[in-house]
Design an enzyme around this catalytic site. Sequence first.
Site, PDB file in Angstrom:
ATOM      1  N   ASP A  12       0.866  -1.161   0.000  1.00 58.32           N
ATOM      2  CA  ASP A  12       0.000   0.000   0.000  1.00 58.32           C
ATOM      3  C   ASP A  12       0.919   1.232   0.000  1.00 58.32           C
ATOM      4  OD1 ASP A  12      -3.197   0.710   1.611  1.00 58.32           O
ATOM      5  OD2 ASP A  12      -2.084   1.755   0.062  1.00 58.32           O
TER       6      ASP A  12
HETATM    7  C1  GLC Z   1      -4.263   4.329  -0.298  1.00 62.09           C
HETATM    8  C2  GLC Z   1      -5.203   3.217   0.102  1.00 62.09           C
HETATM    9  C3  GLC Z   1      -5.310   2.119  -0.913  1.00 62.09           C
HETATM   10  C4  GLC Z   1      -5.157   2.699  -2.310  1.00 62.09           C
HETATM   11  C5  GLC Z   1      -3.725   3.203  -2.422  1.00 62.09           C
HETATM   12  C6  GLC Z   1      -3.444   3.817  -3.805  1.00 62.09           C
HETATM   13  O1  GLC Z   1      -3.502   4.750   0.801  1.00 62.09           O
HETATM   14  O2  GLC Z   1      -4.973   2.611   1.372  1.00 62.09           O
HETATM   15  O3  GLC Z   1      -6.587   1.487  -0.718  1.00 62.09           O
HETATM   16  O4  GLC Z   1      -5.417   1.702  -3.281  1.00 62.09           O
HETATM   17  O5  GLC Z   1      -3.418   4.152  -1.414  1.00 62.09           O
HETATM   18  O6  GLC Z   1      -4.200   4.960  -3.970  1.00 62.09           O
END
Ligand code: GLC
Length: 743
Positions: A267
């Site tokens: 993430d």
């Molecule tokens: C965010 C979220 C995740 C998302 C990622 C990319 O922090 O936790 O769900 O897909 O970043 O945007």
Amino acid sequence: MTQEKLLELLGDMSLQEKVDQLLQLHEFFYTGNQEEVATGPAREMGITEEDITQAGSILGSYGAKKLKKLQDDYMAKQPHHIPMLFMMDVIHGMKTIFPAPIAQGAAFDPKIGKMAADIAAREAAVTGLHVTFSPMVDLVRDARWGRVVESTGEDPYLNAEYAKAIVEGFQGENNDLTEKFKIASCIKHFAGYGGAEAGRDYNTVEMSRPAFREYYLKSYKAGIDAGAALVMTSFNTVEGVPASVNKWLMRDILRKDFGFDGVLISDYAAIEESIYHGVSEDKRDAAKKGIEAGVDIDMMTGCYAANLAKLVEDGEVDEKLVDEAVLRVLELKNKLGLFENPYKDADEKLEKEMILSMPHRIAAREAAARTFVLLKNETDDGGFKYLPLKEGKKTAFVGPFVESQSIMSAWAVTGDEDSCVSVAQALRETFGSKYLYAKGCEILGDDVKIPGFRGMVHYPSTPEETEKLYVEAENVAKDAEQVVLFLGEDTTETGEAASKGFIELPEVQQELLRRVHKVNDNIIVVLFTGRPLDLREVSELSKSILVVWRPGTEGGHAIVDVLTGKRGPCGKLPMSFPYCVGQVPVHYDSLVTGRPAEPGTTEKFKSRYLDIPNEPLYPFGFGLTYTTIAMSDVKLDKSEMTADGKITATVTVKNLGDVVGVETPQLYIHDVKASIARPAKQLKGFEKVELMPGNAFDVKFEITKDMLTFVDGEGNEVLEKGEFEVFVGFDSATTNKASFVLK
Ligand code: GLC
């Protein structure tokens, strides 16, 4: 490209070139001024200039023309002309925004999830996107957590059914990612993110291994079994180790137990955050731990880009670990057919034709109507139910959500509010411009500033302006026989980093409800929310409540369709609505305990509160229709079965009313005695049944052993003989019960 060619390509790549395939940067690293960017955030992240032009994938960019150019520029510079991947959060729609996932879960119909994902994939694919970070399949039990809006609720079985359906919607049932208008699905967040302590986002997750396996892991497994091409790590620790550097979680459970061999992406900055968790020494150590845990792509930090090559050269990381990660990224690009067709489905002409097309809008409107949950619907003095609205009855439409087009969720990051149909627009189309209206108040009240995904949101109203709005609403309410009040949470109160300690409506709206109720108590509340709310006061002051969640682009049309009876509500709660925040986390499938308190009793030494009931205000699986559908006692065709046998549970449902109704009989099972305590009920089946007035229908559920097993802490499926209780009802509070013995 054949696997053999891929391996040849891998063997021909330099170490730094391999490492760059494991880097994902946001678009601004490519489109900003190289000098400025290279000295800006990239520099702090330890990303060098050549990294910026060589990263293997981009986050957060779309548009056929733009991505074709980015791909051309990138491949021209890439030493082996390897195409890059374009990834984006297409959570519940690209431009045609469908109801938020919590709403889709309320439909109790995974086909809705599949259809929404299929249409989202079509619109995303023609803008040039290859991967979506969806579905989020985290099980949720805590209404304080803003991200419940992205989940399909508190039940492992329901979540697993939706995870499978949504992955198939994005990727197609054959998982042939070269297929037109299909994109790769990334399930997230692995794992257990929804169990954040106190519902506070990014907080610690602590739970037993049996609970982890039984409740939280099932939906990820379902998504992986459906062929999800990627998995995303979660921000939280699991047994004290941050997921993104957790070898047990990623190599033993995800790769070995679940057999996942696709791309594992971190993430956002999660690998670097293992430093702040206090587990990694620095970015170099974080990179080492991340690649050892089997995380392939480092999203948006310089950990891998700035350190992995050095770690290999210093002999601290075996280059084989880098090779296996790079090979998975190359395989994903190959599955998408990018080596032969780097643009995939990017198409400026189709972009114009398909995005927000009428068929897509119609699908979104139909889907939304099926997600709405009717929580109460009293009868007026004339003997009519308050909903659907009666023609000729003078009705006022009041509240900040009448005119609002802010009816998607915070995660509709590619959606445009100005393409959303407000309730007002739908009312004008239905009733003409002559209808009683008053705004009543702002969504959040006076001079409120709240951080949103797109920056700070400011509600500048003053107490004087709010008082003026209240008075206007009272005058309109006095002039009507009934008032439909459109209330709800602000979009910025939903989604990531939106945890709340209080879960009532914003006070300014509660006050509007009180003020209107003083002059007219015939109130119907339409509720826009991304989470279960404490509805005690709303329920006390209203005759009917229709939950419309975050209904998306066609929300206004769908709401008026249901208010006028053109469509009947048939949604069921995918998450319990608590009596108050003090009850949270509250979920229907909790254990019985050694001192179960019978509902409504007050015996002291039982598992209960002094000041509130144990039961939620509205239970999981609950939702009314516009008619009355009765259910017979549940009958079993046998009183015992063996592991290879089955038992059929039958109920007869009958429409006693004078309008069509769609109900959802639900099958729950309770393992009365086992080697570990079992939940009082577990959902094991449900069916949507549409009944004409007077129509009766036998609903049959086949009970087989897979409904009777549970998962122990090591992931083994356990089946134990003994007594099982079977419940069939229209929600999880049902007492319609029968028993059998597993021999
Ligand atoms: C965010 C979220 C995740 C998302 C990622 C990319 O922090 O936790 O769900 O897909 O970043 O945007």
